[in-house]
Design a protein around this motif. Structure first.
Motif, short mmCIF file in Angstrom:
data_model
loop_
_atom_site.label_atom_id
_atom_site.label_comp_id
_atom_site.label_asym_id
_atom_site.label_seq_id
_atom_site.Cartn_x
_atom_site.Cartn_y
_atom_site.Cartn_z
N TYR A 1 3.99 -55.85 -1.03
CA TYR A 1 4.09 -54.91 0.19
C TYR A 1 5.52 -55.41 0.73
CZ TYR A 1 2.84 -51.91 3.84
OH TYR A 1 2.60 -50.86 4.89
N THR A 2 6.33 -54.59 1.07
CA THR A 2 7.90 -54.94 1.69
C THR A 2 7.70 -54.07 3.04
OG1 THR A 2 8.58 -55.06 -0.46
CG2 THR A 2 10.28 -54.74 1.20
N VAL A 3 8.33 -54.74 4.05
CA VAL A 3 8.59 -54.20 5.08
C VAL A 3 10.28 -54.61 5.79
CG1 VAL A 3 8.17 -54.16 7.85
CG2 VAL A 3 6.47 -54.56 6.42
N ARG A 4 10.84 -53.67 5.70
CA ARG A 4 12.53 -53.73 6.42
C ARG A 4 12.53 -54.14 7.79
NH1 ARG A 4 15.41 -49.21 6.82
NH2 ARG A 4 17.30 -50.46 6.57
N HIS A 5 13.68 -54.84 7.99
CA HIS A 5 13.91 -55.46 9.26
C HIS A 5 14.50 -54.26 10.31
CE1 HIS A 5 13.18 -59.89 8.71
NE2 HIS A 5 13.45 -59.54 7.60
N THR A 6 13.72 -53.44 10.64
CA THR A 6 14.12 -52.43 11.55
C THR A 6 13.39 -52.16 12.74
OG1 THR A 6 13.13 -50.61 10.49
CG2 THR A 6 15.22 -51.26 9.60
N PRO B 1 14.85 -58.98 14.21
CA PRO B 1 14.25 -60.29 13.45
C PRO B 1 12.59 -60.22 13.56
CG PRO B 1 15.78 -60.78 15.31
CD PRO B 1 15.62 -59.14 15.37
N VAL B 2 12.14 -60.74 12.55
CA VAL B 2 10.79 -60.82 12.53
C VAL B 2 10.54 -62.63 12.68
CG1 VAL B 2 8.74 -60.91 11.14
CG2 VAL B 2 10.29 -58.93 11.12
N GLN B 3 10.15 -62.85 13.93
CA GLN B 3 9.75 -64.27 14.10
C GLN B 3 8.77 -64.88 13.11
OE1 GLN B 3 11.81 -65.45 16.20
NE2 GLN B 3 12.55 -63.69 17.02
N ASN B 4 9.05 -66.11 12.96
CA ASN B 4 8.13 -67.11 12.18
C ASN B 4 6.42 -66.96 12.57
OD1 ASN B 4 10.39 -67.48 10.53
ND2 ASN B 4 10.77 -69.82 11.40
N GLY C 1 10.92 -50.54 13.28
CA GLY C 1 9.50 -50.21 13.32
C GLY C 1 8.73 -51.15 12.55
N ALA C 2 9.41 -52.40 12.22
CA ALA C 2 8.97 -53.42 11.60
C ALA C 2 7.59 -54.07 11.95
CB ALA C 2 10.03 -54.64 11.41
N ARG C 3 7.67 -54.29 13.34
CA ARG C 3 6.36 -54.81 13.66
C ARG C 3 5.11 -54.02 13.49
NH1 ARG C 3 10.36 -56.38 17.28
NH2 ARG C 3 10.46 -58.73 17.17
N SER C 4 5.33 -52.62 13.82
CA SER C 4 4.09 -51.59 13.48
C SER C 4 3.84 -51.45 12.35
CB SER C 4 4.43 -50.29 14.14
OG SER C 4 5.84 -49.77 13.36
N ARG C 5 4.87 -51.44 11.04
CA ARG C 5 4.61 -51.50 9.81
C ARG C 5 3.78 -52.61 9.38
NH1 ARG C 5 9.23 -48.41 9.70
NH2 ARG C 5 10.61 -50.13 9.54
N ILE C 6 4.25 -54.25 9.90
CA ILE C 6 3.44 -55.17 9.59
C ILE C 6 1.97 -55.00 9.95
CG2 ILE C 6 3.16 -57.59 10.16
CD1 ILE C 6 6.00 -58.07 10.20
N ALA C 7 1.75 -54.35 11.08
CA ALA C 7 0.27 -54.21 11.28
C ALA C 7 -0.46 -53.24 10.46
CB ALA C 7 0.30 -53.49 12.91
N GLN C 8 0.35 -52.36 9.95
CA GLN C 8 -0.10 -51.27 8.93
C GLN C 8 -0.40 -51.96 7.70
OE1 GLN C 8 2.52 -48.11 8.74
NE2 GLN C 8 2.45 -47.65 10.72
N ALA C 9 0.54 -52.96 7.40
CA ALA C 9 0.30 -53.59 6.05
C ALA C 9 -1.02 -54.62 5.98
CB ALA C 9 1.55 -54.80 5.96
N ARG C 10 -1.34 -54.82 7.18
CA ARG C 10 -2.89 -55.75 6.83
C ARG C 10 -3.79 -55.04 6.18
NH1 ARG C 10 -2.73 -56.90 13.78
NH2 ARG C 10 -1.12 -58.67 13.53
N GLN C 11 -3.90 -53.95 5.87
CA GLN C 11 -4.63 -53.16 4.87
C GLN C 11 -4.50 -53.62 3.63
OE1 GLN C 11 -7.22 -51.37 6.19
NE2 GLN C 11 -6.08 -51.85 8.11
N ALA C 12 -3.35 -54.32 3.35
CA ALA C 12 -3.11 -54.87 2.06
C ALA C 12 -4.20 -55.97 1.52
CB ALA C 12 -1.76 -55.53 2.00
N LEU C 13 -4.94 -56.28 2.36
CA LEU C 13 -5.80 -57.22 1.91
C LEU C 13 -6.97 -56.60 0.99
CD1 LEU C 13 -7.28 -60.00 1.79
CD2 LEU C 13 -8.46 -59.41 3.85
N GLY C 14 -7.22 -55.36 1.43
CA GLY C 14 -8.17 -54.59 0.62
C GLY C 14 -7.70 -54.26 -0.77
N LEU C 15 -6.27 -54.22 -0.94
CA LEU C 15 -5.88 -53.68 -2.03
C LEU C 15 -5.70 -55.11 -3.04
CD1 LEU C 15 -2.73 -51.72 -0.64
CD2 LEU C 15 -4.69 -50.86 -1.85
#
Length: 334
Positions: free
Chosen positions: A191-196, A98-101, A198-212
């Motif tokens: 940007y898509t992150v699966r519920h597995t 789960p990815v909490q709200n 490694g989800a939390r770490s990928r959300i952290a990586q996805a923060r780079q999406a702002l520059g994109l």
């Protein structure tokens, strides 16, 4: 209801909007921009504690009901925001995390810190199975001499396994409020992150999406400017429309009639609508005629006016017409 906003027995709803009311007239409207914490609380999204619970089945036997474990599947369960009771949301596999709200909001809150964006809306759909938060970016795009396009970041998450955690960049044309999401793949507008695990770490990586996001804005603005500068005649627009909704000689008379009705509506928007007056005769006017039709004028099922209006509004916020608009954008920017 078509809007699918979660409504509670006390008359409240799981929705909040900054500054302006929503078409469904539900939830809370604030007088100022919201923080992540305010958005979560006002939309009743906090403290759900979404968790996994083992599944069982019962089978009658001569000795009484037998309790059977269901392997490889779990139920997602939340704490109901009003009653405090556990509530099942869906059935998922054992690798689902789960990815909490709160994590959902934390990701977007990071974007606030980095960009100056602020929360615009938040809510729960389908009785908690899907949640969303949106933010308005401080950057706007000016296309031509009259169109102002603002950028929003919308983040969606499901708690029933129906979809991944998704972030979408959406430009909105202020004049007619069309959603103009153009899928410029090179600009990474999704940007898509699966519920597995490694989800939390990928959300952290996805923060780079702002520059994109800003790269996406630049690319969209350049492409839209090219459309403004490109002349388009009515026959040229018809060619695009026929590519989007192809009809062959072998098709039914009904489909051919629908094609003629659709074309007459789009042509009228292109040639006469006030919304296209400033850019009349350009590819940008043609594109906006198509998006206005797809979002607001394309037929919907049913005969009750209020329900049809709600269905059209739901089509806009759910992105049901996005595929047509993306293909139109691609055809007109080649």
């Amino acid at each position: 209801m078509a809007h699918e906003i979660e409504q509670f027995s006390d008359g409240t709803a799981a929705f909040v909007s900054a500054h302006q009311d929503a078409w469904h007239r539900l939830g809370t409207v604030t007088t100022s921009a919201m923080t992540a914490q305010e958005a979560m609380q006002l939309a009743a999204l906090d403290n759900w504690n979404v968790r996994l619970v083992g599944l069982n089945a019962t089978e009658p036997t001569p000795d009484g009901p037998a309790l059977l474990d269901i392997p490889n599947h779990r139920a997602t369960v939340r704490t109901h925001p009003k009653t405090g009771h556990p509530e099942a949301l869906g059935v998922v596999g054992t690798d689902y995390v789960p990815v909490q709200n709160e994590e959902h909001a934390e990701f977007l809150n990071y974007l606030v810190d980095e960009s100056g964006a602020h929360f615009e809306t938040a809510g729960s759909l389908r009785n908690g199975r899907t949640v969303f938060l949106t933010m308005k970016l401080p950057q706007t795009m000016t296309i031509g001499q009259s169109d102002t396009v603002e950028l929003y970041i919308a983040a969606f998450n499901s708690h029933d396994g129906s979809s991944a955690f998704r972030i979408v960049v959406t430009p909105v044309r202020v004049v007619c409020a069309n959603t103009l999401r153009a899928g410029l793949s090179a600009a990474k507008s999704k940007y898509t992150v699966r519920h597995t695990s490694g989800a939390r770490s990928r959300i952290a990586q996805a923060r780079q999406a702002l520059g994109l996001t800003f790269k996406y804005a630049e690319d969209f603005e350049k492409a839209a400017q090219r459309m403004i500068e490109a002349k388009m005649t009515t026959p040229m627009l018809r060619t695009v429309v026929e590519q989007l909704w192809p009809v062959s000689n072998a098709d039914t008379d009904r489909k051919k009639t629908n094609q003629r009705t659709r074309w007459n509506t789009i042509r009228n928007l292109f040639e006469q609508a006030d919304t296209q007056a400033a850019v009349r005769g350009t590819a940008w006017a043609g594109y906006n005629a198509i998006t206005e039709y797809a979002n607001h004028l394309a037929p919907v099922r049913g005969t009750i006016p209020d329900l049809k209006s709600a269905a059209r509004a739901e089509r806009v916020i759910s992105g049901a017409a996005d595929d047509v608009m993306e293909r139109a954008f691609s055809l007109m920017t080649v």
